[in-house]
Design a protein around this motif. Structure first.
Motif, PDB file in Angstrom:
ATOM      1  N   VAL A 111     -14.222   6.629 -13.279  1.00  0.00           N
ATOM      2  CA  VAL A 111     -12.483   6.615 -12.708  1.00  0.00           C
ATOM      3  C   VAL A 111     -12.298   6.886 -13.341  1.00  0.00           C
ATOM      4  O   VAL A 111     -12.297   6.995 -14.928  1.00  0.00           O
ATOM      5  CB  VAL A 111     -12.725   5.159 -12.860  1.00  0.00           C
ATOM      6  N   LEU A 112     -11.007   7.867 -13.132  1.00  0.00           N
ATOM      7  CA  LEU A 112      -9.938   9.013 -13.754  1.00  0.00           C
ATOM      8  C   LEU A 112      -8.586   8.157 -13.768  1.00  0.00           C
ATOM      9  O   LEU A 112      -8.181   8.547 -14.615  1.00  0.00           O
ATOM     10  CB  LEU A 112      -9.681   9.616 -13.600  1.00  0.00           C
ATOM     11  N   GLY A 113      -8.206   7.237 -13.348  1.00  0.00           N
ATOM     12  CA  GLY A 113      -7.163   6.507 -13.024  1.00  0.00           C
ATOM     13  C   GLY A 113      -7.417   6.241 -10.987  1.00  0.00           C
ATOM     14  O   GLY A 113      -7.938   6.168 -10.679  1.00  0.00           O
ATOM     15  N   ALA A 114      -6.150   6.327  -9.919  1.00  0.00           N
ATOM     16  CA  ALA A 114      -6.339   5.759  -9.167  1.00  0.00           C
ATOM     17  C   ALA A 114      -4.291   5.754  -8.436  1.00  0.00           C
ATOM     18  O   ALA A 114      -3.844   5.925  -9.228  1.00  0.00           O
ATOM     19  CB  ALA A 114      -6.381   4.500  -8.843  1.00  0.00           C
ATOM     20  N   LEU A 115      -4.074   6.082  -7.334  1.00  0.00           N
ATOM     21  CA  LEU A 115      -3.066   6.261  -6.744  1.00  0.00           C
ATOM     22  C   LEU A 115      -2.311   4.923  -6.791  1.00  0.00           C
ATOM     23  O   LEU A 115      -2.853   3.590  -6.908  1.00  0.00           O
ATOM     24  CB  LEU A 115      -3.382   5.887  -5.045  1.00  0.00           C
ATOM     25  N   ASP A 116      -0.843   4.539  -7.472  1.00  0.00           N
ATOM     26  CA  ASP A 116      -0.313   3.678  -7.101  1.00  0.00           C
ATOM     27  C   ASP A 116      -0.271   3.346  -6.160  1.00  0.00           C
ATOM     28  O   ASP A 116      -0.023   1.236  -6.383  1.00  0.00           O
ATOM     29  CB  ASP A 116       1.322   3.831  -8.070  1.00  0.00           C
ATOM     30  N   SER A 117      -0.146   3.471  -5.071  1.00  0.00           N
ATOM     31  CA  SER A 117      -0.412   2.240  -3.615  1.00  0.00           C
ATOM     32  C   SER A 117      -1.356   2.548  -3.667  1.00  0.00           C
ATOM     33  O   SER A 117      -1.381   3.972  -2.467  1.00  0.00           O
ATOM     34  CB  SER A 117       1.513   2.892  -2.933  1.00  0.00           C
ATOM     35  N   ARG A 118      -1.938   1.627  -2.726  1.00  0.00           N
ATOM     36  CA  ARG A 118      -3.268   1.226  -1.529  1.00  0.00           C
ATOM     37  C   ARG A 118      -2.901   2.544  -0.241  1.00  0.00           C
ATOM     38  O   ARG A 118      -3.859   2.396   0.283  1.00  0.00           O
ATOM     39  CB  ARG A 118      -4.230   0.096  -2.187  1.00  0.00           C
ATOM     40  N   GLU A 119      -2.217   2.156   0.258  1.00  0.00           N
ATOM     41  CA  GLU A 119      -1.202   2.804   1.122  1.00  0.00           C
ATOM     42  C   GLU A 119      -1.663   3.939   2.005  1.00  0.00           C
ATOM     43  O   GLU A 119      -1.300   4.579   2.702  1.00  0.00           O
ATOM     44  CB  GLU A 119       0.736   1.959   1.569  1.00  0.00           C
ATOM     45  N   ASP A 120      -1.668   4.686   0.527  1.00  0.00           N
ATOM     46  CA  ASP A 120      -1.497   6.430   0.565  1.00  0.00           C
ATOM     47  C   ASP A 120      -3.099   6.397   0.789  1.00  0.00           C
ATOM     48  O   ASP A 120      -3.597   7.841   0.863  1.00  0.00           O
ATOM     49  CB  ASP A 120      -1.514   7.008  -0.912  1.00  0.00           C
ATOM     50  N   THR A 121      -4.008   5.897   0.843  1.00  0.00           N
ATOM     51  CA  THR A 121      -5.455   5.648   1.246  1.00  0.00           C
ATOM     52  C   THR A 121      -5.774   6.837   2.024  1.00  0.00           C
ATOM     53  O   THR A 121      -6.652   7.664   2.401  1.00  0.00           O
ATOM     54  CB  THR A 121      -5.824   5.215   0.605  1.00  0.00           C
ATOM     55  N   ASP A 122      -4.909   6.171   3.250  1.00  0.00           N
ATOM     56  CA  ASP A 122      -5.123   6.952   4.909  1.00  0.00           C
ATOM     57  C   ASP A 122      -5.001   8.523   5.073  1.00  0.00           C
ATOM     58  O   ASP A 122      -6.110   8.721   5.641  1.00  0.00           O
ATOM     59  CB  ASP A 122      -4.406   6.298   5.598  1.00  0.00           C
ATOM     60  N   ARG A 123      -4.055   9.121   4.101  1.00  0.00           N
ATOM     61  CA  ARG A 123      -4.244  10.374   4.145  1.00  0.00           C
ATOM     62  C   ARG A 123      -5.342  10.985   3.212  1.00  0.00           C
ATOM     63  O   ARG A 123      -5.886  12.651   3.796  1.00  0.00           O
ATOM     64  CB  ARG A 123      -2.601  10.476   2.882  1.00  0.00           C
ATOM     65  N   LEU A 124      -5.901  10.631   2.366  1.00  0.00           N
ATOM     66  CA  LEU A 124      -7.442  11.090   1.747  1.00  0.00           C
ATOM     67  C   LEU A 124      -8.557  11.567   3.046  1.00  0.00           C
ATOM     68  O   LEU A 124      -8.975  12.315   2.423  1.00  0.00           O
ATOM     69  CB  LEU A 124      -7.268   9.588   0.549  1.00  0.00           C
TER      70      LEU A 124
END
Length: 116
Positions: A91-104
């Motif tokens: 694991v290198l890091g993460a999105l600051d807001s999990r709300e952005d995961t839908d776009r992934l």
């Protein structure tokens, strides 16, 4: 390190951890790669070279929103769903807001840049 991921034109803030692999990825920025789906859980794409994984754990338990690196294939991974315990995943890091995961889930193109 704070970074910006641009997924098909939509920007999302993220933070890299202080691992050797994350620092090595940061040295490649800005970086643009194509993405494809893998296991209906993650989007994968390939950086121009393998990353330094010195000191990395043997396995990780990825969560939705994580940015990771799979050492055997040399690919970056963006999880849009929680993943299974995975050997050789860093694991290198993460999105600051999990709300952005839908776009992934549908992203075809990823650009990673240092945040200004």
């Amino acid at each position: 390190m704070r970074i910006v991921l641009t997924l098909d034109g939509h920007r999302a803030a993220a933070t890299l951890n202080d691992s050797a692999a994350a620092r090595d990825l940061a040295a490649l920025l800005p970086l643009t790669i194509g993405l494809e789906d893998f296991h209906h859980t993650e989007r994968i794409g390939y950086p121009p070279r393998k990353l330094d994984t010195t000191g990395a754990p043997d396995a990780s338990d990825p969560k939705a929103g994580d940015l990771a690196y799979y050492t055997p294939w040399g690919n970056l991974v963006l999880f849009y769903r929680d993943g299974d315990h995975s050997p050789s995943l860093v694991v290198l890091g993460a999105l600051d807001s999990r709300e952005d995961t839908d776009r992934l889930a549908t992203a075809q193109r990823l650009r990673i840049e240092a945040a200004s």
